[in-house]
Design an enzyme around this catalytic site. Structure first.
Site, PDB file in Angstrom:
ATOM      1  N   CYS A 167     -10.208  -3.441  -4.106  1.00  0.00           N
ATOM      2  CA  CYS A 167      -9.696  -4.436  -4.067  1.00  0.00           C
ATOM      3  C   CYS A 167      -9.900  -6.149  -4.519  1.00  0.00           C
ATOM      4  O   CYS A 167      -9.917  -6.454  -6.061  1.00  0.00           O
ATOM      5  CB  CYS A 167      -8.504  -4.559  -3.243  1.00  0.00           C
ATOM      6  SG  CYS A 167      -7.340  -3.183  -3.091  1.00  0.00           S
ATOM      7  N   ASN A 182       0.944  -0.903   0.172  1.00  0.00           N
ATOM      8  CA  ASN A 182      -0.209   0.279  -0.142  1.00  0.00           C
ATOM      9  C   ASN A 182       1.099   1.133  -0.066  1.00  0.00           C
ATOM     10  O   ASN A 182       1.648   1.085   0.936  1.00  0.00           O
ATOM     11  CB  ASN A 182      -1.519   0.065   1.062  1.00  0.00           C
ATOM     12  CG  ASN A 182      -0.897  -0.138   2.388  1.00  0.00           C
ATOM     13  OD1 ASN A 182       0.232  -1.178   2.558  1.00  0.00           O
ATOM     14  ND2 ASN A 182      -1.020   0.136   3.399  1.00  0.00           N
ATOM     15  N   CYS A 216      -3.861   0.960  -2.058  1.00  0.00           N
ATOM     16  CA  CYS A 216      -3.957  -0.969  -1.788  1.00  0.00           C
ATOM     17  C   CYS A 216      -2.878  -1.637  -2.163  1.00  0.00           C
ATOM     18  O   CYS A 216      -2.548  -1.262  -3.553  1.00  0.00           O
ATOM     19  CB  CYS A 216      -5.426  -1.450  -1.536  1.00  0.00           C
ATOM     20  SG  CYS A 216      -6.480  -0.887  -0.825  1.00  0.00           S
ATOM     21  N   CYS A 233     -10.353  -5.041   0.969  1.00  0.00           N
ATOM     22  CA  CYS A 233     -11.386  -4.505   0.918  1.00  0.00           C
ATOM     23  C   CYS A 233     -12.660  -4.425  -0.381  1.00  0.00           C
ATOM     24  O   CYS A 233     -12.031  -5.512  -0.857  1.00  0.00           O
ATOM     25  CB  CYS A 233     -10.219  -2.821   0.902  1.00  0.00           C
ATOM     26  SG  CYS A 233     -10.500  -2.402  -0.631  1.00  0.00           S
ATOM     27  N   GLU A 248      -2.901  -4.618  -3.322  1.00  0.00           N
ATOM     28  CA  GLU A 248      -3.440  -5.395  -4.377  1.00  0.00           C
ATOM     29  C   GLU A 248      -2.953  -5.200  -5.214  1.00  0.00           C
ATOM     30  O   GLU A 248      -3.198  -5.216  -6.820  1.00  0.00           O
ATOM     31  CB  GLU A 248      -5.177  -5.644  -3.951  1.00  0.00           C
ATOM     32  CG  GLU A 248      -5.189  -6.323  -2.893  1.00  0.00           C
ATOM     33  CD  GLU A 248      -5.258  -6.278  -1.212  1.00  0.00           C
ATOM     34  OE1 GLU A 248      -5.144  -5.174  -0.889  1.00  0.00           O
ATOM     35  OE2 GLU A 248      -6.019  -6.833  -0.033  1.00  0.00           O
ATOM     36  N   GLU A 268       0.286   5.224   0.551  1.00  0.00           N
ATOM     37  CA  GLU A 268      -0.802   6.545   1.386  1.00  0.00           C
ATOM     38  C   GLU A 268       0.147   7.771   0.484  1.00  0.00           C
ATOM     39  O   GLU A 268       0.603   7.713   0.294  1.00  0.00           O
ATOM     40  CB  GLU A 268      -0.725   6.232   2.519  1.00  0.00           C
ATOM     41  CG  GLU A 268      -1.462   4.626   3.190  1.00  0.00           C
ATOM     42  CD  GLU A 268      -1.685   4.798   4.870  1.00  0.00           C
ATOM     43  OE1 GLU A 268      -1.137   5.716   5.393  1.00  0.00           O
ATOM     44  OE2 GLU A 268      -2.627   3.507   4.883  1.00  0.00           O
TER      45      GLU A 268
HETATM   46  N1  THU Z   1      -5.308  -2.153   2.420  1.00  0.00           N
HETATM   47  C1  THU Z   1      -4.350  -2.490   1.876  1.00  0.00           C
HETATM   48  O1  THU Z   1      -3.555  -1.859   1.087  1.00  0.00           O
HETATM   49  N2  THU Z   1      -5.052  -3.886   1.388  1.00  0.00           N
HETATM   50  C2  THU Z   1      -6.220  -4.535   2.088  1.00  0.00           C
HETATM   51  O2  THU Z   1      -6.273  -5.402   1.384  1.00  0.00           O
HETATM   52  C3  THU Z   1      -7.193  -3.658   3.424  1.00  0.00           C
HETATM   53  C4  THU Z   1      -6.652  -2.168   3.329  1.00  0.00           C
HETATM   54  C5  THU Z   1      -4.368  -0.208   3.429  1.00  0.00           C
HETATM   55  C6  THU Z   1      -5.320   0.760   2.374  1.00  0.00           C
HETATM   56  C7  THU Z   1      -4.636   1.874   4.002  1.00  0.00           C
HETATM   57  O3  THU Z   1      -3.427   2.593   3.017  1.00  0.00           O
HETATM   58  C8  THU Z   1      -4.320   1.159   4.688  1.00  0.00           C
HETATM   59  O4  THU Z   1      -4.593  -0.481   4.017  1.00  0.00           O
HETATM   60  C9  THU Z   1      -5.476   1.225   5.995  1.00  0.00           C
HETATM   61  O5  THU Z   1      -6.478   1.012   4.906  1.00  0.00           O
END
Ligand code: THU
Length: 134
Positions: A86, A39, A50, A83, A52, A41
């Site tokens: 994804c 991920n 994310c 999520c 994925e 941000e």
């Molecule tokens: N996140 C992912 O990268 N993948 C997931 O399957 C769940 C959530 C990340 C997004 C964000 O950067 C952090 O987790 C918190 O939501």
């Protein structure tokens, strides 16, 4: 290294200064090649991506559009559930039966499939009656 090990390794590179929730994902494509993502941000929160999505982007950038297996890992209380967005992104490139391994850093593992993660999801075939561009 297993697919989960590769997800665990790339998780270390996650850029998550806002949530402090690092996620790693690894995808095995039809060729057998593995693509990883973490991920990423952003101070403008909705611009974050994310793990994925990163792995899928790497796979498509390499010229592949079919995935057979996925692994995702985070330091979560339960094997990290992808999520909704994804789940839709994974379904675009996978058969319903494609295996998805969800894990925690602590060692909990749950094995599921793309179809189980997104039952009844919208797919390209659902546009069969659509007309093309003018
Ligand atoms: N996140 C992912 O990268 N993948 C997931 O399957 C769940 C959530 C990340 C997004 C964000 O950067 C952090 O987790 C918190 O939501």
């Amino acid at each position: 290294m297993t697919l989960l090990d590769q997800a665990r390794a790339v998780r270390e590179n996650a850029y998550a200064p806002y949530s402090r929730f690092k996620v790693g994902a690894a995808i095995r494509a039809a060729s057998g090649a593995v693509y990883v993502g973490c991920n990423v941000e952003n101070a403008a929160y909705p611009e974050g991506t994310c793990a994925e999505a990163g792995a899928i982007a790497a796979m498509v950038a390499a010229g592949e559009t079919e995935l057979t297996e996925v692994a995702v890992i985070a330091d979560a209380p339960r094997p990290v559930p992808p999520c909704g967005g994804c789940r839709q992104k994974l379904a675009e490139f996978a058969a319903q039966e494609a295996v998805v391994t969800l894990a925690t850093v602590g060692g909990a593992v749950s094995v599921t499939t793309v179809g189980e993660l997104l039952p009844g999801g919208f797919r390209a075939a659902d546009m069969a009656h659509a007309v093309g561009p003018d």
